[in-house]
Design a protein around this motif. Structure first.
Motif, PDB file in Angstrom:
ATOM      1  N   VAL A  24       2.246   3.145  -3.677  1.00  0.00           N
ATOM      2  CA  VAL A  24       0.903   3.439  -4.214  1.00  0.00           C
ATOM      3  C   VAL A  24      -0.178   3.226  -3.155  1.00  0.00           C
ATOM      4  O   VAL A  24      -1.223   3.871  -3.181  1.00  0.00           O
ATOM      5  CB  VAL A  24       0.557   2.610  -5.485  1.00  0.00           C
ATOM      6  CG1 VAL A  24       1.470   2.939  -6.640  1.00  0.00           C
ATOM      7  CG2 VAL A  24       0.561   1.104  -5.214  1.00  0.00           C
ATOM      8  N   SER A 232      -4.440  -1.382  -3.432  1.00  0.00           N
ATOM      9  CA  SER A 232      -4.569  -0.059  -4.060  1.00  0.00           C
ATOM     10  C   SER A 232      -5.568  -0.081  -5.210  1.00  0.00           C
ATOM     11  O   SER A 232      -6.096   0.960  -5.584  1.00  0.00           O
ATOM     12  CB  SER A 232      -3.205   0.365  -4.601  1.00  0.00           C
ATOM     13  OG  SER A 232      -2.788  -0.543  -5.613  1.00  0.00           O
ATOM     14  N   VAL A 285       2.505  -6.587   2.506  1.00  0.00           N
ATOM     15  CA  VAL A 285       1.878  -5.259   2.651  1.00  0.00           C
ATOM     16  C   VAL A 285       1.668  -4.963   4.146  1.00  0.00           C
ATOM     17  O   VAL A 285       1.897  -3.839   4.619  1.00  0.00           O
ATOM     18  CB  VAL A 285       0.543  -5.196   1.861  1.00  0.00           C
ATOM     19  CG1 VAL A 285      -0.230  -3.932   2.184  1.00  0.00           C
ATOM     20  CG2 VAL A 285       0.819  -5.282   0.356  1.00  0.00           C
ATOM     21  N   GLY A 402       5.919  -5.975  -7.887  1.00  0.00           N
ATOM     22  CA  GLY A 402       4.834  -6.527  -7.058  1.00  0.00           C
ATOM     23  C   GLY A 402       5.192  -6.305  -5.595  1.00  0.00           C
ATOM     24  O   GLY A 402       5.957  -5.402  -5.255  1.00  0.00           O
TER      25      GLY A 402
HETATM   26  C1  LIG Z   1       2.419  -4.078  -2.963  1.00  0.00           C
HETATM   27  C2  LIG Z   1       1.345  -3.530  -3.888  1.00  0.00           C
HETATM   28  O1  LIG Z   1       1.634  -2.143  -4.123  1.00  0.00           O
HETATM   29  C3  LIG Z   1       1.390  -4.206  -5.258  1.00  0.00           C
HETATM   30  C4  LIG Z   1       1.107  -5.674  -5.289  1.00  0.00           C
HETATM   31  O2  LIG Z   1       1.156  -6.155  -6.632  1.00  0.00           O
HETATM   32  C5  LIG Z   1       0.013  -3.656  -3.218  1.00  0.00           C
HETATM   33  C6  LIG Z   1      -1.112  -2.867  -3.882  1.00  0.00           C
HETATM   34  O3  LIG Z   1      -0.873  -2.025  -4.735  1.00  0.00           O
HETATM   35  O4  LIG Z   1      -2.277  -3.127  -3.500  1.00  0.00           O
END
Ligand SMILES: C[C@@](O)(CCO)CC(=O)[O-]
Ligand SMILES: Nc1ncnc2c1ncn2[C@@H]1O[C@H](COP(=O)(O)OP(=O)(O)OP(=O)(O)O)[C@@H](O)[C@H]1O
Length: 455
Positions: A24, A232, A285, A402
């Protein structure tokens, strides 16, 4: 005891990402849902007792001199690009990095940099200073106390639910203070040099409107930026709106938000399993970003594949909402399982469950594919893989949720999974040292808590 002082409680849910974590961030479609584990905040104004702002965060109490906080708020250094354009509705106009530097310097006087409490306090002051900077209300000292059902730093959105609570609390405080000043009705609550922003004021509120949530979500996103760098926005949106949220939906029209809160969502039961391995979303990330930088084409191809898997999962899951028109694949499934259709309407939950059951092979395959791809980009962990292995032995399918690198995984429980199989799987996981909860995803978004037993 201060009489006539404002006092209220706010709570916001945690979340799980059903599909699409990491991809995402690269504009692929994803789906997340709220869970029934929440962060709670209690706000109490005190006009007479003492001249401190007190924060009880993560069981650590810090006190801040009210005057020095107030001086930061009244500082005339413009922190927004075009003050005349700025209001509580447009935190995106802040010079974010400059503002964060200013707050870090302030928080650093008392709290060691890099600690959990440090990041949380920077987030908290960002909201307090930012929201109060542009609004014309008489601020007084106050206490904020927070606690959470969520495991911090484990993939269930503890930081986003923290951010939603703080943003919701300061927003609620502002509207109650504005009511004290103006009374009931629609009033401009911006300070004179800022862009006017009208709020409907009243003595009591039982929750937050769609517009309130839009403002709260924008500020919560700013706090997520402090925690994660370039999130995101999916996590904070789920924690504010609750239920389920789609990000980067296919067929989105130009100018439309890339985040779409959903009002309808099928019942999805899962085992939520904590690997017990701590990690920080920001670091995981960043690791993916570094990998993509070093092998842009190869990693880009894996991320594209993750997007395709997510699309297929979402298309089929969303197709089984109550009242939704079935997709051609589901029509086929219907025929196979010989479920009677009445006119164009579905036969409610029973039918949903039948479709879910007959599509569960597809969902489980997609869960496995996505977990494999997440492992390929280096965000799984041996303990997460062990969870997948243990559940696969019982014919169930799991993936991390997550940021990964540790934290939680979930196992999809199709409606036809027998209770015996669920119990055996739970026992297997527990004997391997994992904490397991049997939950149905979904939950209310940010709310004002009227229960007396929270704090
Ligand atoms: C790893 C990730 O896709 C989810 C974190 O819960 C980061 C994001 O969406 O900002
Ligand atoms: N209840 C809370 N009170 C104060 N700070 C919190 C609270 N919950 C989370 N935090 C802050 O959030 C940080 C954890 O964020 P992180 O994104 O790494 O984990 P997460 O939100 O649980 O995971 P994910 O983003 O994958 O869902 C902590 O280091 C802390 O600074």
């Amino acid at each position: 005891m201060d009489h006539g002082c404002l006092s209220f409680s706010i709570s916001a849910p945690g979340k799980i990402i059903l599909i699409g974590e990491h991809s995402v961030v690269y504009n692929k479609q994803g789906l997340a849902s709220a869970i029934d584990k929440r962060t709670y905040l209690h706000f109490k104004e005190h006009r007479l007792a003492h001249d401190q702002i007190t924060y009880n965060l993560l069981n650590k109490i810090t006190e801040w001199d009210f005057r020095s906080v107030y001086n930061l708020i009244t500082l005339d250094k413009p922190l927004a690009v075009g003050v005349k354009e700025f209001s509580i509705f447009t935190p995106e106009l802040f010079r974010h990095d400059e503002f964060v530097d200013l707050i870090q310097e302030f928080v650093n006087q008392k709290v060691e940099e890099g600690t959990d409490a440090y990041k949380s306090l920077v987030g908290l002051f960002y909201i307090v200073l930012g929201m109060l900077w542009c609004t014309d209300v008489n601020m007084t000292p106050f206490d904020i106390e927070m606690m959470t059902d969520l495991t911090i730093g484990a993939g269930t959105g503890s930081s986003a639910s923290f951010a939603a609570c703080i943003a919701g609390a300061v927003y609620h405080y502002i509207r109650l203070k504005a009511f004290e000043k103006h009374g009931a009705g629609e009033f401009n609550i911006s300070y004179e040099m800022f862009k006017p922003y009208k709020m409907t004021l009243s003595a009591h509120y039982c929750g937050f409107s769609e517009e309130d949530k839009e403002v709260i979500n924008k500020w919560a996103y700013c706090v997520e930026k402090i925690m994660h760098g370039s999130p995101s926005g999916l996590d904070n949106t789920v924690c504010v709106y609750g239920n389920a949220v789609l990000i980067n939906p296919l067929g989105r029209k130009e100018g439309e938000s890339n985040l779409r809160p959903l009002s309808n969502f099928p019942t999805v039961r899962i085992l939520l399993i904590n690997s017990g391995i701590p990690r920080k979303t920001r670091d995981v990330v960043r690791k993916v970003a570094d990998l993509k930088r070093s092998c842009p084409d190869a990693v880009g191809a894996v991320i594209n594949a993750m997007g395709v898997v997510a699309n297929e999962f979402i298309k089929n899951l969303m197709g089984i909402q109550d009242g939704a028109e079935p997709s051609p694949t589901q029509e086929e499934v219907f025929r196979q399982i010989e479920v009677t259709r009445l006119g164009t309407s579905w036969l409610g939950v029973l039918v949903c469950e039948s479709v879910f059951t007959s599509l569960s092979y597809l969902f489980q395959t997609l869960i496995d594919l996505q977990q494999g791809l997440l492992n390929t980009i280096g965000v799984s962990h041996p303990r997460l893989e062990e969870i997948c292995f243990i559940t696969a032995r019982r014919g169930l399918h799991s993936k991390l949720t997550g940021a990964g690198g540790g934290g939680y995984a979930f196992t999809l429980l199709p409606p036809d999974a027998s209770e015996e199989r669920v119990i055996q799987t739970t026992e297997d996981l527990r004997s391997a040292g994992f904490k397991v909860e049997d939950i149905v995803v979904n939950g209310e978004g940010i709310a004002i808590d009227f229960r007396k037993d929270v704090f």
